[in-house]
Write a protein that holds these residues in place. Structure first.
Motif, PDB file in Angstrom:
ATOM      1  N   TRP A 142       0.821  -1.217   0.000  1.00  0.00           N
ATOM      2  CA  TRP A 142       0.000   0.000   0.000  1.00  0.00           C
ATOM      3  C   TRP A 142       0.852   1.263   0.000  1.00  0.00           C
ATOM      4  O   TRP A 142       0.448   2.294  -0.535  1.00  0.00           O
ATOM      5  CB  TRP A 142      -0.908   0.032   1.228  1.00  0.00           C
ATOM      6  CG  TRP A 142      -1.920  -1.064   1.306  1.00  0.00           C
ATOM      7  CD1 TRP A 142      -2.387  -1.845   0.286  1.00  0.00           C
ATOM      8  CD2 TRP A 142      -2.592  -1.510   2.481  1.00  0.00           C
ATOM      9  NE1 TRP A 142      -3.303  -2.752   0.757  1.00  0.00           N
ATOM     10  CE2 TRP A 142      -3.456  -2.575   2.096  1.00  0.00           C
ATOM     11  CE3 TRP A 142      -2.552  -1.127   3.828  1.00  0.00           C
ATOM     12  CZ2 TRP A 142      -4.263  -3.253   3.018  1.00  0.00           C
ATOM     13  CZ3 TRP A 142      -3.359  -1.802   4.736  1.00  0.00           C
ATOM     14  CH2 TRP A 142      -4.207  -2.846   4.326  1.00  0.00           C
ATOM     15  N   THR A 143       2.023   1.217   0.656  1.00  0.00           N
ATOM     16  CA  THR A 143       2.826   2.434   0.843  1.00  0.00           C
ATOM     17  C   THR A 143       4.261   2.222   0.371  1.00  0.00           C
ATOM     18  O   THR A 143       5.195   2.784   0.935  1.00  0.00           O
ATOM     19  CB  THR A 143       2.811   2.846   2.330  1.00  0.00           C
ATOM     20  OG1 THR A 143       3.225   1.729   3.123  1.00  0.00           O
ATOM     21  CG2 THR A 143       1.422   3.275   2.760  1.00  0.00           C
ATOM     22  N   ASP A 145       7.321   2.021  -2.708  1.00  0.00           N
ATOM     23  CA  ASP A 145       7.773   2.425  -4.039  1.00  0.00           C
ATOM     24  C   ASP A 145       9.004   1.597  -4.371  1.00  0.00           C
ATOM     25  O   ASP A 145       9.287   0.598  -3.706  1.00  0.00           O
ATOM     26  CB  ASP A 145       8.034   3.933  -4.112  1.00  0.00           C
ATOM     27  CG  ASP A 145       9.062   4.413  -3.086  1.00  0.00           C
ATOM     28  OD1 ASP A 145       9.968   3.626  -2.734  1.00  0.00           O
ATOM     29  OD2 ASP A 145       8.961   5.579  -2.652  1.00  0.00           O
ATOM     30  N   ARG A 150       7.107   2.607   3.350  1.00  0.00           N
ATOM     31  CA  ARG A 150       6.814   3.524   4.443  1.00  0.00           C
ATOM     32  C   ARG A 150       5.713   2.927   5.317  1.00  0.00           C
ATOM     33  O   ARG A 150       4.631   2.584   4.815  1.00  0.00           O
ATOM     34  CB  ARG A 150       6.389   4.895   3.904  1.00  0.00           C
ATOM     35  CG  ARG A 150       7.328   5.458   2.852  1.00  0.00           C
ATOM     36  CD  ARG A 150       6.958   6.877   2.462  1.00  0.00           C
ATOM     37  NE  ARG A 150       7.319   7.821   3.502  1.00  0.00           N
ATOM     38  CZ  ARG A 150       8.540   8.352   3.648  1.00  0.00           C
ATOM     39  NH1 ARG A 150       9.516   8.001   2.817  1.00  0.00           N
ATOM     40  NH2 ARG A 150       8.782   9.198   4.616  1.00  0.00           N
ATOM     41  N   LEU A 151       5.995   2.806   6.610  1.00  0.00           N
ATOM     42  CA  LEU A 151       5.056   2.147   7.512  1.00  0.00           C
ATOM     43  C   LEU A 151       5.001   2.876   8.854  1.00  0.00           C
ATOM     44  O   LEU A 151       6.025   3.376   9.334  1.00  0.00           O
ATOM     45  CB  LEU A 151       5.487   0.701   7.780  1.00  0.00           C
ATOM     46  CG  LEU A 151       5.487  -0.260   6.593  1.00  0.00           C
ATOM     47  CD1 LEU A 151       6.168  -1.560   6.982  1.00  0.00           C
ATOM     48  CD2 LEU A 151       4.071  -0.510   6.099  1.00  0.00           C
ATOM     49  N   ASP A 211       6.966   5.982   9.127  1.00  0.00           N
ATOM     50  CA  ASP A 211       6.127   7.121   8.766  1.00  0.00           C
ATOM     51  C   ASP A 211       4.777   6.916   9.446  1.00  0.00           C
ATOM     52  O   ASP A 211       3.973   6.083   9.021  1.00  0.00           O
ATOM     53  CB  ASP A 211       5.970   7.195   7.249  1.00  0.00           C
ATOM     54  CG  ASP A 211       5.140   8.397   6.797  1.00  0.00           C
ATOM     55  OD1 ASP A 211       4.485   9.031   7.652  1.00  0.00           O
ATOM     56  OD2 ASP A 211       5.125   8.678   5.583  1.00  0.00           O
ATOM     57  N   GLN A 213       2.179   8.461   9.391  1.00  0.00           N
ATOM     58  CA  GLN A 213       1.011   8.880   8.618  1.00  0.00           C
ATOM     59  C   GLN A 213       0.754   7.972   7.421  1.00  0.00           C
ATOM     60  O   GLN A 213      -0.159   8.231   6.641  1.00  0.00           O
ATOM     61  CB  GLN A 213       1.212  10.321   8.106  1.00  0.00           C
ATOM     62  CG  GLN A 213       1.548  11.328   9.186  1.00  0.00           C
ATOM     63  CD  GLN A 213       0.484  11.384  10.272  1.00  0.00           C
ATOM     64  OE1 GLN A 213      -0.714  11.408   9.980  1.00  0.00           O
ATOM     65  NE2 GLN A 213       0.907  11.387  11.529  1.00  0.00           N
ATOM     66  N   ALA A 214       1.502   6.898   7.292  1.00  0.00           N
ATOM     67  CA  ALA A 214       1.445   6.092   6.072  1.00  0.00           C
ATOM     68  C   ALA A 214       0.470   4.924   6.201  1.00  0.00           C
ATOM     69  O   ALA A 214       0.520   4.150   7.156  1.00  0.00           O
ATOM     70  CB  ALA A 214       2.839   5.547   5.743  1.00  0.00           C
ATOM     71  N   GLY A 215      -0.423   4.821   5.239  1.00  0.00           N
ATOM     72  CA  GLY A 215      -1.246   3.637   5.110  1.00  0.00           C
ATOM     73  C   GLY A 215      -2.438   3.559   6.048  1.00  0.00           C
ATOM     74  O   GLY A 215      -2.675   4.417   6.900  1.00  0.00           O
TER      75      GLY A 215
END
Length: 245
Positions: A142-143, A145, A150-151, A211, A213-215
């Motif tokens: 989901w997050t 690249d 990023r989790l 992160d 704010q991720a996912g």
């Protein structure tokens, strides 16, 4: 015992069907592919004919604001069909902590499903499980690249699908709980650590970046998805499962 498994061809449902059959039960797997449509009710009466127990492991096709209506409609159809068939025990698979994350559409929808079951005409059991090992690759995607994943550091207590199935089979063949059983894996791990373990096992060179704010799980506060002190802990650890797969 005759048991109908709604969603009986999916990840959990297909394994539950096999487990129950191996234990000597007559099991009917019910899904769209077998001609049963929970949204319209088509095929439900035939699938529940003679069933003593119904186990519902279905998911909404979406995880957005449309999901509450899916569960409202399907639970209404299933409970009505169960009452017509004389079903004596309705079992639903849900999510640990689902009623403590109202900011997520899907969790609100699953809470609604639980409430409808509790208010229904049939003795019931709710088995709440933590996040499945088998879904962790999807969670990372989901997050992700090309260079990083990023989790958030949200604490989880993931569980193997086979361990969920074992608990479901035990509950389905026992007396109705008229309550809830939480099942979880043996270890509480931050999602960031789950990410690192998963990438390492896959020999994926990407790094995990914290992160908050991720996912999807960024919306979860504290350890509500890890299971409380009364949760039944399953035996399979995530690292051991990764090593075996």
């Amino acid at each position: 015992m005759k048991i109908t498994v709604i969603g009986g061809t999916g990840l959990i449902g297909s394994r539950l069907v096999s487990t129950l059959r191996d234990a000597g039960h007559e099991v009917v797997p019910a899904s769209l592919s077998t001609g049963v449509d929970l949204l319209t009710g088509a095929g439900l009466d035939e699938a529940l004919d003679g069933a003593e127990v119904v186990v519902n492991v279905t998911n909404s096709p979406t995880f957005d604001e449309a999901s509450p209506e899916f569960f409202r409609t399907t639970m209404g159809n299933l409970l009505a069909a169960g009452e017509r068939a004389g079903v004596r025990h309705q079992v639903v698979l849900s999510i640990v902590g689902v009623d403590r994350v109202p900011q997520l559409d899907y969790y609100r929808a699953k809470t609604l499903q639980e409430d409808l079951l509790k208010q229904g005409p049939t003795p019931y059991s709710i088995v709440r499980a933590t996040q499945f090992f088998e879904f962790m690759d999807a969670v990372l995607s989901w997050t992700a690249d090309d260079s990083a994943v990023r989790l958030p550091s949200t604490p989880l207590r993931p569980i193997a699908a086979d361990d969920v199935v074992a608990s479901l089979a035990e509950v389905a063949t026992g007396r109705p709980l008229n309550g809830t059983l939480d099942v979880a894996g043996p270890d509480v791990l931050p999602l960031t650590e789950i990410g690192r373990l998963t990438l390492s096992a896959r020999r994926d060179p990407r790094e995990v970046v914290t992160d908050e704010q991720a996912g999807l799980f960024a919306a979860v506060e504290g350890d509500v998805l890890a299971g409380g002190p009364d949760a039944r802990l399953a035996p399979t650890a995530y690292k051991a499962w990764l090593d075996a797969h």
